[in-house]
Design a protein around this motif. Structure first.
Motif, PDB file in Angstrom:
ATOM      1  N   GLY A  75      -8.862  23.291  -3.390  1.00 20.12           N
ATOM      2  CA  GLY A  75      -8.812  24.583  -2.705  1.00 20.12           C
ATOM      3  C   GLY A  75      -8.928  24.481  -1.196  1.00 20.12           C
ATOM      4  O   GLY A  75      -9.390  25.414  -0.547  1.00 20.12           O
ATOM      5  N   LEU A  76      -8.528  23.342  -0.621  1.00 19.88           N
ATOM      6  CA  LEU A  76      -8.622  23.163   0.829  1.00 19.88           C
ATOM      7  C   LEU A  76      -7.353  23.707   1.495  1.00 19.88           C
ATOM      8  O   LEU A  76      -6.522  22.970   1.998  1.00 19.88           O
ATOM      9  N   LYS A  77      -7.221  25.006   1.489  1.00 20.96           N
ATOM     10  CA  LYS A  77      -6.018  25.662   2.005  1.00 20.96           C
ATOM     11  C   LYS A  77      -5.881  25.490   3.514  1.00 20.96           C
ATOM     12  O   LYS A  77      -4.797  25.609   4.060  1.00 20.96           O
ATOM     13  N   ASP A  78      -7.000  25.233   4.224  1.00 17.95           N
ATOM     14  CA  ASP A  78      -6.933  25.113   5.677  1.00 17.95           C
ATOM     15  C   ASP A  78      -6.566  23.704   6.145  1.00 17.95           C
ATOM     16  O   ASP A  78      -6.447  23.456   7.337  1.00 17.95           O
ATOM     17  N   VAL A  79      -6.387  22.764   5.203  1.00 19.35           N
ATOM     18  CA  VAL A  79      -5.872  21.442   5.566  1.00 19.35           C
ATOM     19  C   VAL A  79      -4.353  21.565   5.613  1.00 19.35           C
ATOM     20  O   VAL A  79      -3.716  21.846   4.609  1.00 19.35           O
ATOM     21  N   PHE A  80      -3.785  21.397   6.803  1.00 20.30           N
ATOM     22  CA  PHE A  80      -2.341  21.564   7.008  1.00 20.30           C
ATOM     23  C   PHE A  80      -1.647  20.269   6.605  1.00 20.30           C
ATOM     24  O   PHE A  80      -1.999  19.201   7.097  1.00 20.30           O
ATOM     25  N   ILE A  81      -0.685  20.352   5.692  1.00 25.48           N
ATOM     26  CA  ILE A  81      -0.025  19.145   5.192  1.00 25.48           C
ATOM     27  C   ILE A  81       1.455  19.131   5.566  1.00 25.48           C
ATOM     28  O   ILE A  81       2.194  20.056   5.251  1.00 25.48           O
ATOM     29  N   ILE A  82       1.837  18.046   6.256  1.00 21.00           N
ATOM     30  CA  ILE A  82       3.242  17.800   6.575  1.00 21.00           C
ATOM     31  C   ILE A  82       3.707  16.649   5.685  1.00 21.00           C
ATOM     32  O   ILE A  82       3.214  15.533   5.801  1.00 21.00           O
ATOM     33  N   MET A  83       4.617  16.946   4.756  1.00 26.39           N
ATOM     34  CA  MET A  83       5.150  15.922   3.861  1.00 26.39           C
ATOM     35  C   MET A  83       6.218  15.124   4.594  1.00 26.39           C
ATOM     36  O   MET A  83       7.062  15.700   5.284  1.00 26.39           O
ATOM     37  N   LEU A  84       6.169  13.802   4.445  1.00 23.13           N
ATOM     38  CA  LEU A  84       7.155  12.910   5.051  1.00 23.13           C
ATOM     39  C   LEU A  84       7.927  12.208   3.950  1.00 23.13           C
ATOM     40  O   LEU A  84       7.320  11.637   3.045  1.00 23.13           O
ATOM     41  N   THR A  85       9.234  12.246   4.042  1.00 20.13           N
ATOM     42  CA  THR A  85      10.026  11.540   3.040  1.00 20.13           C
ATOM     43  C   THR A  85      11.319  11.020   3.627  1.00 20.13           C
ATOM     44  O   THR A  85      11.842  11.584   4.579  1.00 20.13           O
ATOM     45  N   GLY A  96       7.905  20.097  -2.766  1.00 16.08           N
ATOM     46  CA  GLY A  96       6.865  20.046  -1.736  1.00 16.08           C
ATOM     47  C   GLY A  96       6.276  21.415  -1.472  1.00 16.08           C
ATOM     48  O   GLY A  96       5.064  21.579  -1.352  1.00 16.08           O
ATOM     49  N   ILE A  97       7.140  22.412  -1.403  1.00 16.55           N
ATOM     50  CA  ILE A  97       6.681  23.782  -1.169  1.00 16.55           C
ATOM     51  C   ILE A  97       5.859  24.275  -2.365  1.00 16.55           C
ATOM     52  O   ILE A  97       4.810  24.895  -2.201  1.00 16.55           O
ATOM     53  N   ASP A 102       2.900  22.434   3.831  1.00 19.22           N
ATOM     54  CA  ASP A 102       3.137  23.433   4.871  1.00 19.22           C
ATOM     55  C   ASP A 102       4.463  23.202   5.584  1.00 19.22           C
ATOM     56  O   ASP A 102       5.163  24.142   5.924  1.00 19.22           O
ATOM     57  N   ILE A 103       4.791  21.943   5.845  1.00 18.67           N
ATOM     58  CA  ILE A 103       6.047  21.586   6.510  1.00 18.67           C
ATOM     59  C   ILE A 103       6.586  20.333   5.824  1.00 18.67           C
ATOM     60  O   ILE A 103       5.827  19.519   5.300  1.00 18.67           O
ATOM     61  N   TYR A 104       7.882  20.175   5.883  1.00 17.34           N
ATOM     62  CA  TYR A 104       8.553  19.035   5.288  1.00 17.34           C
ATOM     63  C   TYR A 104       9.344  18.336   6.377  1.00 17.34           C
ATOM     64  O   TYR A 104      10.169  18.971   7.025  1.00 17.34           O
ATOM     65  N   MET A 105       9.094  17.053   6.646  1.00 24.64           N
ATOM     66  CA  MET A 105       9.852  16.303   7.644  1.00 24.64           C
ATOM     67  C   MET A 105      10.497  15.089   6.988  1.00 24.64           C
ATOM     68  O   MET A 105       9.881  14.466   6.126  1.00 24.64           O
ATOM     69  N   THR A 106      11.709  14.763   7.412  1.00 23.38           N
ATOM     70  CA  THR A 106      12.374  13.602   6.838  1.00 23.38           C
ATOM     71  C   THR A 106      12.292  12.414   7.787  1.00 23.38           C
ATOM     72  O   THR A 106      12.244  12.575   9.006  1.00 23.38           O
ATOM     73  N   LYS A 107      12.222  11.219   7.195  1.00 24.17           N
ATOM     74  CA  LYS A 107      12.256   9.981   7.974  1.00 24.17           C
ATOM     75  C   LYS A 107      13.712   9.562   8.100  1.00 24.17           C
ATOM     76  O   LYS A 107      14.459   9.779   7.160  1.00 24.17           O
TER      77      LYS A 107
END
Length: 126
Positions: A75-85, A96-97, A102-107
């Motif tokens: 339940g740590l909703k305030d930890v902002f997660i940017i997925m990298l793939t 991911g969503i 929170d955000i999705y970034m590609t390598k």
């Protein structure tokens, strides 16, 4: 103090992200790293970083599982997660969503964009 956790099983990606974000250390941001999903989850539980750059494809516990555990089980909703793939597939973005990213970034990623997103999330001046 703000904190950023970098999670990737590939050492060169972790180092690249650390080097990219190290300028934020001068502004009081603490950087930490994890090389797999389980370590990441334990660090997130203990340190509750403000921002996590989370690789999707990792052995053992993947990024989707870590993200889901952080957002839904802990339940740590305030930890902002940017997925990298490395994959820019819509299926991955959708998944991911669904798990709470929170955000999705590609390598490969643009270092300037990484810093810009981190500054925005942490509320630091440009």
């Amino acid at each position: 103090m703000a904190g950023i956790l970098i999670v990737d099983d590939e050492p060169h990606i972790r180092i690249l992200l650390e080097q990219t974000l190290e300028e934020l250390e001068d502004e009081g941001v603490e950087l930490s790293t994890a090389d797999n999903g389980l370590n990441a989850l334990n660090l997130i539980k203990d340190e509750k970083p403000d921002l996590v750059f989370l690789d999707v494809m990792m052995p053992g516990m993947n990024g989707f599982e870590v993200c889901s555990a952080v957002k839904n089980e802990l339940g740590l909703k305030d930890v902002f997660i940017i997925m990298l793939t490395a994959k820019g597939q819509e299926f991955d973005k959708q998944k991911g969503i669904e798990v709470g990213a929170d955000i999705y970034m590609t390598k490969p990623f643009d270092p300037d964009e990484v810093v810009e997103k981190a500054r925005k999330v942490l509320g630091l001046p440009d």
